[in-house]
Design a protein around this motif. Structure first.
Motif, PDB file in Angstrom:
ATOM      1  N   ILE A  46       6.638  -5.672 -12.188  1.00  0.00           N
ATOM      2  CA  ILE A  46       6.034  -5.427 -10.879  1.00  0.00           C
ATOM      3  C   ILE A  46       4.675  -4.782 -11.106  1.00  0.00           C
ATOM      4  CG2 ILE A  46       6.239  -4.170  -8.689  1.00  0.00           C
ATOM      5  CD1 ILE A  46       9.329  -4.332  -9.135  1.00  0.00           C
ATOM      6  N   GLU A  47       3.625  -5.499 -10.743  1.00  0.00           N
ATOM      7  CA  GLU A  47       2.261  -5.010 -10.939  1.00  0.00           C
ATOM      8  C   GLU A  47       1.796  -4.115  -9.798  1.00  0.00           C
ATOM      9  OE1 GLU A  47       0.336  -5.118 -13.472  1.00  0.00           O
ATOM     10  OE2 GLU A  47       1.456  -6.508 -14.734  1.00  0.00           O
ATOM     11  N   GLY A  48       2.430  -4.233  -8.645  1.00  0.00           N
ATOM     12  CA  GLY A  48       2.042  -3.415  -7.511  1.00  0.00           C
ATOM     13  C   GLY A  48       2.777  -3.858  -6.272  1.00  0.00           C
ATOM     14  N   ILE A  49       2.603  -3.059  -5.223  1.00  0.00           N
ATOM     15  CA  ILE A  49       3.218  -3.344  -3.934  1.00  0.00           C
ATOM     16  C   ILE A  49       2.124  -3.265  -2.871  1.00  0.00           C
ATOM     17  CG2 ILE A  49       4.897  -2.561  -2.217  1.00  0.00           C
ATOM     18  CD1 ILE A  49       6.510  -1.332  -4.568  1.00  0.00           C
ATOM     19  N   GLY A  50       1.908  -4.353  -2.167  1.00  0.00           N
ATOM     20  CA  GLY A  50       0.924  -4.405  -1.086  1.00  0.00           C
ATOM     21  C   GLY A  50       1.634  -4.369   0.261  1.00  0.00           C
ATOM     22  N   ILE A  51       1.278  -3.388   1.065  1.00  0.00           N
ATOM     23  CA  ILE A  51       1.900  -3.213   2.379  1.00  0.00           C
ATOM     24  C   ILE A  51       0.804  -3.260   3.438  1.00  0.00           C
ATOM     25  CG2 ILE A  51       3.167  -1.606   3.871  1.00  0.00           C
ATOM     26  CD1 ILE A  51       4.872  -2.753   1.578  1.00  0.00           C
ATOM     27  N   ALA A  52       1.036  -3.993   4.508  1.00  0.00           N
ATOM     28  CA  ALA A  52       0.064  -3.998   5.600  1.00  0.00           C
ATOM     29  C   ALA A  52       0.091  -2.648   6.306  1.00  0.00           C
ATOM     30  CB  ALA A  52       0.347  -5.136   6.576  1.00  0.00           C
ATOM     31  N   ILE A  53       1.259  -2.247   6.847  1.00  0.00           N
ATOM     32  CA  ILE A  53       1.368  -1.001   7.611  1.00  0.00           C
ATOM     33  C   ILE A  53       2.504  -0.160   7.049  1.00  0.00           C
ATOM     34  CG2 ILE A  53       1.753   0.035   9.878  1.00  0.00           C
ATOM     35  CD1 ILE A  53       0.816  -2.682  11.086  1.00  0.00           C
ATOM     36  N   GLU A  54       2.178   1.040   6.628  1.00  0.00           N
ATOM     37  CA  GLU A  54       3.179   1.988   6.145  1.00  0.00           C
ATOM     38  C   GLU A  54       3.379   3.085   7.179  1.00  0.00           C
ATOM     39  OE1 GLU A  54       3.679   5.448   2.733  1.00  0.00           O
ATOM     40  OE2 GLU A  54       2.360   3.745   2.314  1.00  0.00           O
ATOM     41  N   LYS A  55       4.617   3.367   7.489  1.00  0.00           N
ATOM     42  CA  LYS A  55       4.941   4.520   8.320  1.00  0.00           C
ATOM     43  C   LYS A  55       5.033   5.722   7.383  1.00  0.00           C
ATOM     44  CE  LYS A  55       7.395   2.053  11.965  1.00  0.00           C
ATOM     45  NZ  LYS A  55       8.723   1.883  12.606  1.00  0.00           N
ATOM     46  N   GLY A  56       3.903   6.403   7.229  1.00  0.00           N
ATOM     47  CA  GLY A  56       3.795   7.492   6.268  1.00  0.00           C
ATOM     48  C   GLY A  56       4.693   8.670   6.567  1.00  0.00           C
ATOM     49  N   PHE A  57       5.168   8.780   7.779  1.00  0.00           N
ATOM     50  CA  PHE A  57       6.052   9.876   8.164  1.00  0.00           C
ATOM     51  C   PHE A  57       7.509   9.575   7.803  1.00  0.00           C
ATOM     52  CE2 PHE A  57       5.322   7.092  11.769  1.00  0.00           C
ATOM     53  CZ  PHE A  57       6.603   6.781  12.206  1.00  0.00           C
ATOM     54  N   GLN A  58       7.779   8.370   7.293  1.00  0.00           N
ATOM     55  CA  GLN A  58       9.108   8.039   6.796  1.00  0.00           C
ATOM     56  C   GLN A  58       9.062   8.028   5.270  1.00  0.00           C
ATOM     57  OE1 GLN A  58       9.649   4.609   9.597  1.00  0.00           O
ATOM     58  NE2 GLN A  58      11.573   5.651  10.076  1.00  0.00           N
ATOM     59  N   ARG A  59      10.188   8.004   4.617  1.00  0.00           N
ATOM     60  CA  ARG A  59      10.253   8.312   3.189  1.00  0.00           C
ATOM     61  C   ARG A  59       9.958   7.158   2.227  1.00  0.00           C
ATOM     62  NH1 ARG A  59      15.710   7.817   4.810  1.00  0.00           N
ATOM     63  NH2 ARG A  59      16.845   6.371   3.491  1.00  0.00           N
ATOM     64  N   GLY A  60       9.907   5.929   2.695  1.00  0.00           N
ATOM     65  CA  GLY A  60       9.791   4.782   1.797  1.00  0.00           C
ATOM     66  C   GLY A  60       8.626   4.833   0.831  1.00  0.00           C
ATOM     67  N   GLY A  61       7.426   5.054   1.347  1.00  0.00           N
ATOM     68  CA  GLY A  61       6.241   5.078   0.490  1.00  0.00           C
ATOM     69  C   GLY A  61       6.278   6.214  -0.515  1.00  0.00           C
TER      70      GLY A  61
END
Length: 192
Positions: free
Chosen positions: A148-163
């Protein structure tokens, strides 16, 4: 990416329960010109990486990933399917993921013939909230032996834990818009 943030402010709708509706341009009606600029931005961010394939999950990630692929030498796009069908034959990689928006668990499936050990893969999706869909794709990549070279996300909900969890695990996550907070009553979005 300021253009994406501006578009979310203009055409997005905040719903109760921390739901951000962006179907006017991202995941129902698709603004292909915006997708192209998003792809160019990910290509700039991951310019030092060799990308053999882009992996996403159906359905909303497919359009974004296909347009982005043009900026990575027109590499193939593979998408994990959410349902078994007669078109899925042969050996398969399978993971189970929980969908925040659909409030249910479902399988994600990729035919083994489309991921080859040693390939360099970029993961792309429209949203990152709790990271369950990405975790499923990562499990498939690990089982396939791809890097996995990277993960591209359009919209991240920064207040949730995923990122936070993906970054803590060592993944290079490039989110083009990170939502810091949303207010369903006022209909406002604040970006990080």
């Amino acid at each position: 990416m300021k253009e994406l943030e501006d578009r979310i402010r203009r055409d997005g709708t905040v719903k109760p329960g921390d739901v951000l509706k962006v179907d006017a341009f991202l995941n129902h009606q698709c603004d292909v010109t915006l997708f192209d600029r998003m792809g160019a931005e990910w290509a700039r961010i991951f310019a030092d990486r060799h990308i053999d394939k882009i992996l996403t999950i159906e359905a909303s990630g497919i359009g974004i990933a296909c347009v982005a692929a043009r900026h990575f030498g027109n590499c193939p796009v593979v998408f994990a399917k959410k349902t078994q069908s007669i078109n899925l034959d042969g050996d398969q990689y399978t993971a189970r993921v929980y969908s925040y928006t659909k409030q249910k668990e479902f399988p994600v499936i990729v035919s083994k013939r489309f991921l080859t050990a040693g390939e360099h893969v970029l993961l792309i999706d429209d949203f990152l909230a709790n990271g369950k869909a990405m975790s499923g794709l990562i499990d498939i990549c690990n089982e396939a032996g791809v890097k996995i070279e990277g993960i591209g996300i359009a919209i991240e909900k920064g207040f949730q834990r995923g990122g936070k969890e993906l970054r803590a695990a060592g993944y290079d996550v490039a989110s083009l818009a990170i939502v810091k907070s949303m207010d369903g009553e006022k209909g406002t979005v604040e970006f990080a």
